[in-house]
Design a protein around this motif. Structure first.
Motif, PDB file in Angstrom:
ATOM      1  N   GLY A 187      17.318 -60.216  28.638  1.00  0.00           N
ATOM      2  CA  GLY A 187      15.865 -60.056  28.543  1.00  0.00           C
ATOM      3  C   GLY A 187      15.120 -60.232  29.856  1.00  0.00           C
ATOM      4  O   GLY A 187      13.891 -60.192  29.882  1.00  0.00           O
ATOM      5  N   CYS A 188      15.827 -60.396  30.989  1.00  0.00           N
ATOM      6  CA  CYS A 188      15.117 -60.621  32.257  1.00  0.00           C
ATOM      7  C   CYS A 188      14.650 -59.320  32.900  1.00  0.00           C
ATOM      8  O   CYS A 188      13.926 -59.353  33.897  1.00  0.00           O
ATOM      9  CB  CYS A 188      15.987 -61.411  33.229  1.00  0.00           C
ATOM     10  SG  CYS A 188      17.353 -60.458  33.896  1.00  0.00           S
ATOM     11  N   GLY A 189      15.071 -58.176  32.363  1.00  0.00           N
ATOM     12  CA  GLY A 189      14.551 -56.900  32.874  1.00  0.00           C
ATOM     13  C   GLY A 189      15.578 -56.008  33.567  1.00  0.00           C
ATOM     14  O   GLY A 189      15.207 -55.000  34.166  1.00  0.00           O
ATOM     15  N   LYS A 190      16.863 -56.351  33.470  1.00  0.00           N
ATOM     16  CA  LYS A 190      17.893 -55.586  34.186  1.00  0.00           C
ATOM     17  C   LYS A 190      17.925 -54.124  33.736  1.00  0.00           C
ATOM     18  O   LYS A 190      17.900 -53.200  34.549  1.00  0.00           O
ATOM     19  CB  LYS A 190      19.288 -56.212  33.949  1.00  0.00           C
ATOM     20  CG  LYS A 190      19.390 -57.677  34.313  1.00  0.00           C
ATOM     21  CD  LYS A 190      20.775 -58.213  34.061  1.00  0.00           C
ATOM     22  CE  LYS A 190      21.201 -58.282  32.602  1.00  0.00           C
ATOM     23  NZ  LYS A 190      20.443 -59.239  31.782  1.00  0.00           N
ATOM     24  N   THR A 191      17.992 -53.921  32.411  1.00  0.00           N
ATOM     25  CA  THR A 191      18.085 -52.553  31.883  1.00  0.00           C
ATOM     26  C   THR A 191      16.818 -51.775  32.223  1.00  0.00           C
ATOM     27  O   THR A 191      16.887 -50.601  32.606  1.00  0.00           O
ATOM     28  CB  THR A 191      18.291 -52.588  30.351  1.00  0.00           C
ATOM     29  OG1 THR A 191      19.524 -53.261  30.107  1.00  0.00           O
ATOM     30  CG2 THR A 191      18.360 -51.200  29.753  1.00  0.00           C
ATOM     31  N   THR A 192      15.671 -52.429  32.122  1.00  0.00           N
ATOM     32  CA  THR A 192      14.403 -51.759  32.440  1.00  0.00           C
ATOM     33  C   THR A 192      14.427 -51.258  33.885  1.00  0.00           C
ATOM     34  O   THR A 192      14.038 -50.119  34.168  1.00  0.00           O
ATOM     35  CB  THR A 192      13.227 -52.740  32.214  1.00  0.00           C
ATOM     36  OG1 THR A 192      13.291 -53.201  30.872  1.00  0.00           O
ATOM     37  CG2 THR A 192      11.895 -52.075  32.458  1.00  0.00           C
TER      38      THR A 192
ATOM     39  N   LYS B 145       4.070 -58.139  27.314  1.00  0.00           N
ATOM     40  CA  LYS B 145       5.209 -58.682  28.085  1.00  0.00           C
ATOM     41  C   LYS B 145       5.465 -57.863  29.349  1.00  0.00           C
ATOM     42  O   LYS B 145       5.588 -56.642  29.291  1.00  0.00           O
ATOM     43  CB  LYS B 145       6.442 -58.659  27.167  1.00  0.00           C
ATOM     44  CG  LYS B 145       7.728 -58.814  27.885  1.00  0.00           C
ATOM     45  CD  LYS B 145       8.578 -59.895  27.313  1.00  0.00           C
ATOM     46  CE  LYS B 145       9.740 -60.158  28.252  1.00  0.00           C
ATOM     47  NZ  LYS B 145      10.147 -61.476  28.352  1.00  0.00           N
TER      48      LYS B 145
ATOM     49  N   PHE C 245       5.564 -54.029  28.468  1.00  0.00           N
ATOM     50  CA  PHE C 245       5.701 -53.617  27.060  1.00  0.00           C
ATOM     51  C   PHE C 245       4.781 -54.512  26.248  1.00  0.00           C
ATOM     52  O   PHE C 245       5.067 -55.703  26.096  1.00  0.00           O
ATOM     53  CB  PHE C 245       7.141 -53.767  26.566  1.00  0.00           C
ATOM     54  CG  PHE C 245       8.116 -52.860  27.271  1.00  0.00           C
ATOM     55  CD1 PHE C 245       8.109 -51.488  27.044  1.00  0.00           C
ATOM     56  CD2 PHE C 245       9.041 -53.371  28.162  1.00  0.00           C
ATOM     57  CE1 PHE C 245       9.015 -50.645  27.689  1.00  0.00           C
ATOM     58  CE2 PHE C 245       9.946 -52.543  28.820  1.00  0.00           C
ATOM     59  CZ  PHE C 245       9.931 -51.179  28.588  1.00  0.00           C
TER      60      PHE C 245
HETATM   61  P1  ATP Z   1      19.835 -57.451  28.015  1.00  0.00           P
HETATM   62  O1  ATP Z   1      20.915 -57.907  28.930  1.00  0.00           O
HETATM   63  O2  ATP Z   1      19.702 -58.270  26.775  1.00  0.00           O
HETATM   64  O3  ATP Z   1      19.826 -55.980  27.750  1.00  0.00           O
HETATM   65  P2  ATP Z   1      17.880 -57.077  30.100  1.00  0.00           P
HETATM   66  O4  ATP Z   1      17.868 -58.061  31.200  1.00  0.00           O
HETATM   67  O5  ATP Z   1      18.535 -55.773  30.345  1.00  0.00           O
HETATM   68  O6  ATP Z   1      18.467 -57.769  28.798  1.00  0.00           O
HETATM   69  P3  ATP Z   1      15.606 -55.514  29.315  1.00  0.00           P
HETATM   70  O7  ATP Z   1      16.364 -54.767  28.267  1.00  0.00           O
HETATM   71  O8  ATP Z   1      15.241 -54.802  30.542  1.00  0.00           O
HETATM   72  O9  ATP Z   1      16.365 -56.865  29.690  1.00  0.00           O
HETATM   73  O10 ATP Z   1      14.283 -56.103  28.616  1.00  0.00           O
HETATM   74  C1  ATP Z   1      13.327 -56.863  29.342  1.00  0.00           C
HETATM   75  C2  ATP Z   1      12.213 -57.255  28.383  1.00  0.00           C
HETATM   76  O11 ATP Z   1      11.469 -56.113  27.989  1.00  0.00           O
HETATM   77  C3  ATP Z   1      12.730 -57.885  27.095  1.00  0.00           C
HETATM   78  O12 ATP Z   1      11.844 -58.909  26.716  1.00  0.00           O
HETATM   79  C4  ATP Z   1      12.679 -56.748  26.094  1.00  0.00           C
HETATM   80  O13 ATP Z   1      12.472 -57.227  24.803  1.00  0.00           O
HETATM   81  C5  ATP Z   1      11.502 -55.943  26.595  1.00  0.00           C
HETATM   82  N1  ATP Z   1      11.672 -54.497  26.324  1.00  0.00           N
HETATM   83  C6  ATP Z   1      12.569 -53.676  26.896  1.00  0.00           C
HETATM   84  N2  ATP Z   1      12.429 -52.417  26.441  1.00  0.00           N
HETATM   85  C7  ATP Z   1      11.405 -52.429  25.552  1.00  0.00           C
HETATM   86  C8  ATP Z   1      10.753 -51.435  24.754  1.00  0.00           C
HETATM   87  N3  ATP Z   1      11.149 -50.167  24.783  1.00  0.00           N
HETATM   88  N4  ATP Z   1       9.743 -51.839  23.965  1.00  0.00           N
HETATM   89  C9  ATP Z   1       9.328 -53.131  23.949  1.00  0.00           C
HETATM   90  N5  ATP Z   1       9.890 -54.105  24.673  1.00  0.00           N
HETATM   91  C10 ATP Z   1      10.918 -53.780  25.482  1.00  0.00           C
END
Ligand code: ATP
Length: 381
Positions: free
Chosen positions: A97-102, A74, A71
């Protein structure tokens, strides 16, 4: 082997002891106390490479090969390789923010990777639309349909599949019974507690019998008692249904107690994938050691070896520790970091062969089943 380290500064952060035994010992903040730890309790933090998962492709529900997702500047995922076995309960554990949801969104088909491969149930799936994947997701906040009742929410996927009416009623009724929703079948989402919403979302997701259930922070926002109950519910649902569960969470306790294996994710990289006990006892990195539980980390320098016993000069004195073969090999190279789990440290007693250290207790916190002691000793790292 018994050693005493005196006159050094630093911190052994935590010792967890049952309240009764420490009350007997008369241990108080501000007092000096000698404590010991058994040599077996020491572990070396390794930066070894993870061996590839040897399971055949047919036994894998999800295969991620060097998945990347960027993104802007990043890397949300920076080359994730992860195999989830069929019927397994695997948790992806990592901080916000480590990327789990992604990662879960790529597997669900809600987002596209920039590079890398993704197989689901043995089929290349990177470009398969979400609705054609054998995957269902429980989203954070649960995304229930607000205008539908609990029973209508649960039956929604069955209607979409155009099942005969009597089957819809039969399957939805049994899913609601399983999740204890029968009494509230007519309520709408705004009339439900957080726990009831999650139960409804789980019933709605499981009723269509997906091969793979993705759970994104399902217990976030629930109180401690509900978290405990629903962690147990997730485990029971998995055992009963035998589908593959892939859960994303920042909650180490949930990941460690509910899952068959845990993948520790750090800034878009998988740091280690292992069973909870191996992660706890043999973490490969300092990050993993701290991610899965409290750990006192100490720097050591190799001095001598006798079989599986290693003598090391450390910031808290000369210590003897029993290590695995690979741990010994790593330590023999010179400087290394090792960890001592708090519950391996004893405030009194211990055997003749245990390490002994003198420290000053600076804090005592009573937490119910345990008391937490902060003891200053040696040099902190
Ligand atoms: P959380 O538990 O806070 O949801 P996470 O581990 O699920 O965190 P993600 O949501 O996957 O983390 O996000 C990973 C990184 O990618 C973060 O730095 C987030 O800001 C960034 N990110 C995720 N989705 C987007 C997007 N659509 N646009 C820009 N940046 C994004």
């Amino acid at each position: 082997v018994s050693r005493v380290a005196r006159g050094q500064r630093g911190l052994i952060r935590r010792l967890d002891r049952s309240p009764s035994s420490t009350r007997e010992a008369g241990v108080q903040a501000g007092k000096h106390a000698s404590f010991s730890f058994v040599t077996r309790g020491v572990l070396v933090i390794l930066d070894a490479l993870q061996p590839a998962d040897s399971k055949a492709s047919a036994a894998l529900a999800v295969e991620c090969q060097f998945l990347t997702r960027r993104f802007g500047a990043k890397d949300a995922l920076a080359g994730v390789t992860l195999n989830v076995r069929r019927g397994e309960f695997l948790s992806v554990l990592g901080p916000a923010g480590c990327g789990k949801t992604t990662l879960l969104r790529l597997i669900a088909g809600l987002d596209l990777a920039d590079s890398g491969g993704l197989k689901i149930a043995g089929n290349e799936s990177s470009h398969v639309p979400a609705w054609r994947r054998p995957v269902n997701t429980v989203f954070p906040g649960y995304a229930l349909f607000p205008h539908l009742s609990v029973s209508e929410n649960v039956a929604f996927g069955l209607r979409l599949k155009r099942l005969p009416g009597r089957d819809i009623v039969r399957f939805a009724t049994s899913a609601m019974e399983l999740l204890h929703l029968t009494q509230i079948a007519g309520k709408h989402p705004h009339e439900l507690s957080g726990e009831e919403k999650l139960r409804t979302a789980l019933a709605r997701a499981l009723v269509v019998e997906p091969e793979i259930l993705l759970l994104d922070e399902p217990l976030a926002g629930l109180d401690a008692a509900a978290r405990q109950r629903l962690g147990q519910t997730l485990r029971e649902l998995h055992q009963r249904n035998q589908n593959t569960f892939l859960l994303a969470t920042a909650d180490a306790e949930l990941a460690m107690t509910a899952s068959d294996r845990v993948a520790v994710l750090r800034a878009g990289h998988i740091e280690q994938v292992d069973t909870p006990d191996v992660l706890y006892e043999r973490p490969r990195t300092r990050f993993v050691a701290e991610a899965v539980g409290a750990c006192n980390l100490v720097q050591g320098e190799f001095r001598a070896r006798s079989g599986q016993l290693l003598e090391a000069e450390t910031s808290i004195g000369v210590l003897v520790m029993e290590l695995s073969e690979i741990g010994i090999e790593r330590a023999e190279q010179g400087k290394f970091i090792f960890g001592i789990r708090p519950e391996r440290i004893s405030l009194r007693g211990g055997g003749a062969s245990d390490n002994r250290i003198l420290g000053r207790i600076t804090e005592v916190a009573f937490t119910g089943a345990m008391s937490r002691y902060v003891v200053r000793v040696g040099e902190s790292i």
